[in-house]
Design a protein around this motif. Sequence first.
Motif, PDB file in Angstrom:
ATOM      1  N   TYR A  32       0.848  -1.210   0.000  1.00  0.00           N
ATOM      2  CA  TYR A  32       0.000   0.000   0.000  1.00  0.00           C
ATOM      3  C   TYR A  32       0.874   1.246   0.000  1.00  0.00           C
ATOM      4  O   TYR A  32       1.918   1.315   0.662  1.00  0.00           O
ATOM      5  CB  TYR A  32      -0.911  -0.002   1.229  1.00  0.00           C
ATOM      6  N   LYS A  33       0.432   2.256  -0.751  1.00  0.00           N
ATOM      7  CA  LYS A  33       1.110   3.544  -0.791  1.00  0.00           C
ATOM      8  C   LYS A  33       0.203   4.602  -0.186  1.00  0.00           C
ATOM      9  O   LYS A  33      -0.949   4.756  -0.606  1.00  0.00           O
ATOM     10  CB  LYS A  33       1.472   3.919  -2.233  1.00  0.00           C
ATOM     11  N   GLN A  34       0.725   5.303   0.818  1.00  0.00           N
ATOM     12  CA  GLN A  34      -0.086   6.268   1.547  1.00  0.00           C
ATOM     13  C   GLN A  34      -0.521   7.423   0.647  1.00  0.00           C
ATOM     14  O   GLN A  34       0.146   7.772  -0.323  1.00  0.00           O
ATOM     15  CB  GLN A  34       0.677   6.802   2.749  1.00  0.00           C
ATOM     16  N   SER A  35      -1.666   7.976   1.000  1.00  0.00           N
ATOM     17  CA  SER A  35      -2.223   9.110   0.268  1.00  0.00           C
ATOM     18  C   SER A  35      -2.060  10.383   1.087  1.00  0.00           C
ATOM     19  O   SER A  35      -1.909  10.343   2.314  1.00  0.00           O
ATOM     20  CB  SER A  35      -3.701   8.874  -0.043  1.00  0.00           C
ATOM     21  N   GLN A  36      -2.143  11.499   0.381  1.00  0.00           N
ATOM     22  CA  GLN A  36      -1.995  12.803   1.039  1.00  0.00           C
ATOM     23  C   GLN A  36      -2.981  13.774   0.395  1.00  0.00           C
ATOM     24  O   GLN A  36      -2.984  13.944  -0.828  1.00  0.00           O
ATOM     25  CB  GLN A  36      -0.567  13.310   0.874  1.00  0.00           C
ATOM     26  N   ALA A  67      -3.105  12.872  -3.512  1.00  0.00           N
ATOM     27  CA  ALA A  67      -1.923  12.313  -4.161  1.00  0.00           C
ATOM     28  C   ALA A  67      -1.400  11.118  -3.375  1.00  0.00           C
ATOM     29  O   ALA A  67      -1.457  11.094  -2.139  1.00  0.00           O
ATOM     30  CB  ALA A  67      -0.829  13.378  -4.271  1.00  0.00           C
ATOM     31  N   GLN A  68      -0.909  10.122  -4.100  1.00  0.00           N
ATOM     32  CA  GLN A  68      -0.279   8.980  -3.454  1.00  0.00           C
ATOM     33  C   GLN A  68       1.233   9.159  -3.485  1.00  0.00           C
ATOM     34  O   GLN A  68       1.803   9.634  -4.466  1.00  0.00           O
ATOM     35  CB  GLN A  68      -0.668   7.676  -4.153  1.00  0.00           C
ATOM     36  N   LEU A  69       1.873   8.754  -2.398  1.00  0.00           N
ATOM     37  CA  LEU A  69       3.315   8.872  -2.249  1.00  0.00           C
ATOM     38  C   LEU A  69       3.950   7.510  -2.481  1.00  0.00           C
ATOM     39  O   LEU A  69       3.695   6.571  -1.733  1.00  0.00           O
ATOM     40  CB  LEU A  69       3.655   9.406  -0.853  1.00  0.00           C
ATOM     41  N   PHE A  70       4.782   7.416  -3.513  1.00  0.00           N
ATOM     42  CA  PHE A  70       5.338   6.125  -3.915  1.00  0.00           C
ATOM     43  C   PHE A  70       6.749   5.903  -3.380  1.00  0.00           C
ATOM     44  O   PHE A  70       7.551   5.230  -4.028  1.00  0.00           O
ATOM     45  CB  PHE A  70       5.327   6.021  -5.443  1.00  0.00           C
ATOM     46  N   ASN A  71       7.055   6.444  -2.210  1.00  0.00           N
ATOM     47  CA  ASN A  71       8.355   6.165  -1.617  1.00  0.00           C
ATOM     48  C   ASN A  71       8.413   4.714  -1.134  1.00  0.00           C
ATOM     49  O   ASN A  71       7.388   4.061  -0.916  1.00  0.00           O
ATOM     50  CB  ASN A  71       8.646   7.133  -0.467  1.00  0.00           C
ATOM     51  N   ALA A 381       9.940 -12.323   0.714  1.00  0.00           N
ATOM     52  CA  ALA A 381       9.794 -11.045   1.407  1.00  0.00           C
ATOM     53  C   ALA A 381       8.674 -10.255   0.747  1.00  0.00           C
ATOM     54  O   ALA A 381       8.308 -10.521  -0.411  1.00  0.00           O
ATOM     55  CB  ALA A 381      11.087 -10.247   1.386  1.00  0.00           C
ATOM     56  N   VAL A 382       8.100  -9.314   1.475  1.00  0.00           N
ATOM     57  CA  VAL A 382       7.081  -8.419   0.937  1.00  0.00           C
ATOM     58  C   VAL A 382       7.420  -6.992   1.341  1.00  0.00           C
ATOM     59  O   VAL A 382       8.163  -6.760   2.309  1.00  0.00           O
ATOM     60  CB  VAL A 382       5.660  -8.790   1.435  1.00  0.00           C
ATOM     61  N   GLU A 383       6.870  -6.051   0.586  1.00  0.00           N
ATOM     62  CA  GLU A 383       7.048  -4.639   0.904  1.00  0.00           C
ATOM     63  C   GLU A 383       5.888  -4.173   1.776  1.00  0.00           C
ATOM     64  O   GLU A 383       4.726  -4.241   1.371  1.00  0.00           O
ATOM     65  CB  GLU A 383       7.116  -3.802  -0.367  1.00  0.00           C
ATOM     66  N   SER A 384       6.191  -3.716   2.964  1.00  0.00           N
ATOM     67  CA  SER A 384       5.156  -3.224   3.869  1.00  0.00           C
ATOM     68  C   SER A 384       4.612  -1.886   3.377  1.00  0.00           C
ATOM     69  O   SER A 384       5.234  -1.204   2.552  1.00  0.00           O
ATOM     70  CB  SER A 384       5.718  -3.072   5.283  1.00  0.00           C
ATOM     71  N   ALA A 385       3.447  -1.519   3.875  1.00  0.00           N
ATOM     72  CA  ALA A 385       2.879  -0.212   3.557  1.00  0.00           C
ATOM     73  C   ALA A 385       3.838   0.885   4.008  1.00  0.00           C
ATOM     74  O   ALA A 385       4.498   0.770   5.048  1.00  0.00           O
ATOM     75  CB  ALA A 385       1.523  -0.048   4.238  1.00  0.00           C
ATOM     76  N   ASN A 386       3.938   1.946   3.212  1.00  0.00           N
ATOM     77  CA  ASN A 386       4.851   3.042   3.558  1.00  0.00           C
ATOM     78  C   ASN A 386       4.177   4.070   4.464  1.00  0.00           C
ATOM     79  O   ASN A 386       4.453   5.258   4.383  1.00  0.00           O
ATOM     80  CB  ASN A 386       5.391   3.713   2.296  1.00  0.00           C
ATOM     81  N   VAL A 387       3.297   3.606   5.322  1.00  0.00           N
ATOM     82  CA  VAL A 387       2.547   4.473   6.244  1.00  0.00           C
ATOM     83  C   VAL A 387       3.279   4.541   7.578  1.00  0.00           C
ATOM     84  O   VAL A 387       3.573   3.510   8.186  1.00  0.00           O
ATOM     85  CB  VAL A 387       1.114   3.946   6.452  1.00  0.00           C
ATOM     86  N   ASP A 388       3.564   5.760   8.026  1.00  0.00           N
ATOM     87  CA  ASP A 388       4.120   5.985   9.360  1.00  0.00           C
ATOM     88  C   ASP A 388       2.952   6.230  10.305  1.00  0.00           C
ATOM     89  O   ASP A 388       2.319   7.290  10.275  1.00  0.00           O
ATOM     90  CB  ASP A 388       5.067   7.180   9.336  1.00  0.00           C
ATOM     91  N   LEU A 389       2.647   5.225  11.126  1.00  0.00           N
ATOM     92  CA  LEU A 389       1.446   5.295  11.956  1.00  0.00           C
ATOM     93  C   LEU A 389       1.493   6.472  12.920  1.00  0.00           C
ATOM     94  O   LEU A 389       0.475   7.159  13.117  1.00  0.00           O
ATOM     95  CB  LEU A 389       1.282   3.976  12.726  1.00  0.00           C
ATOM     96  N   THR A 390       2.636   6.748  13.496  1.00  0.00           N
ATOM     97  CA  THR A 390       2.751   7.866  14.430  1.00  0.00           C
ATOM     98  C   THR A 390       2.449   9.180  13.728  1.00  0.00           C
ATOM     99  O   THR A 390       1.701  10.036  14.237  1.00  0.00           O
ATOM    100  CB  THR A 390       4.156   7.908  15.046  1.00  0.00           C
ATOM    101  N   SER A 391       3.012   9.334  12.529  1.00  0.00           N
ATOM    102  CA  SER A 391       2.777  10.556  11.762  1.00  0.00           C
ATOM    103  C   SER A 391       1.305  10.697  11.401  1.00  0.00           C
ATOM    104  O   SER A 391       0.737  11.808  11.463  1.00  0.00           O
ATOM    105  CB  SER A 391       3.639  10.547  10.506  1.00  0.00           C
TER     106      SER A 391
END
Length: 423
Positions: A32-36, A67-71, A381-391
């Motif tokens: 998953y890629k986080q949205s903004q 917008a989605q952030l693809f980092n 291996a898998v790529e985890s969501a790039n979501v920073d839960l604290t942020s």
Amino acid sequence: MGFQQGLSGLSAASTNLDVVGNNIANVNTVGYKQSQAQFTDIFANSLDGAGSSRTQVGIGARVATVAQLFNQGDIAPTNNPLDIAINGQGFFRMNDNGVISYSRNGQFRLDGNGFLTDASGINLTGYAPDADGNINTAQPTNLQLSTSDISPRVTSTFNLGFNLPSNADAPAVATFDANNTQSFNEKRSGVFFDSLGNDHAFTYYFQKSGALANTWDMYASVDGALDPTGVPIGVTLDGAASVTLTFDDNGILTAPIAPFNVSVDLATINPTLGAGSPLVFALDLTTATQFGSQFGINLAQSDGYASGRLAGFTTSPEGIIQGNYSNGQNKTLGQVVLASFVNPQGLNPIGDGRWIETPSSGQPLVGQPNSGTLGVLQASAVESANVDLTSELVKMITAQRMYQANAKTIETQDAILQTLVNL
């Protein structure tokens, strides 16, 4: 128009809360890629000249885009060899009955027909190998991994390297007898395979000559097949019962100087076996030496093998998927492809962790992983969501305060109007 600013602010804050809530909800979604939510201000059109814009008050805010952030997300190891993570740029290319989409979710599995699919049954695409295992990069296709047994390979070459001790004495018994250890100096065994994948013991004997210096005779038997006098049956070395090895005074082999044929009459050794007979393979002794050290084997290698069952998969950083078989062999089964875009934020999300191209994203650039700007793959291996839960939690608090503040402006405007009504 006094309520307009507050109402638009409430709408923008509500959308912002939706975006933050969606990010939090997908914190455990692979790929998953986080949205903004990105905002812009609103101004009414002015019809009375450019100068009035200096005193014009805006009428609020609106969401310009989500917008989605693809980092890059974190790489998390798994126990599934078919799980694949992308480290770097690129998307997996998926095929849903001709509809091409793109994903960062590398949780794959095999369906009943051996096709690699995601959890929704959508096919992963890549390059298929030809009959010789070479990857055909002409056109991506649905990746299908063969789970059938690997066929046996008959032995065609046997490389044997050893050292014979130069200070050894000739055996006490001059006539070779495989059952009499007094008739030879050394004995060792190797393995070769017939056309059906059956393994056969190839036992070879070395007998030092008592008459000639630096000379040895080599005999061989297959599966212990001997006549009553201990002479091997069903096998010949270079057309004879034995082959003579000669060395110079530096211990270097001078004859034979090239590989020679070993012919095995399997029909004589085991008539019920059913394998192709005679079986002929080239025996290469050209690395043999005769030094003062002890006898030792330093090379015993043949190119044949038995049939094997699929035991697992491995995926290289370049996306090449190999099958690992029970006989120790590997076979190339396909190669995963990646696609990149000039403007990934122009992709249109369609759910299930997938996007489709749009005119804004540009055409996909499809290629092999670890080439050009495409990233590398990591198996199991898998790529985890790039979501920073604290942020995201901090953003949620900010969005809540934004919503409350806009509600307060409406409340204040209502109080002002009430004052006017009461005059």
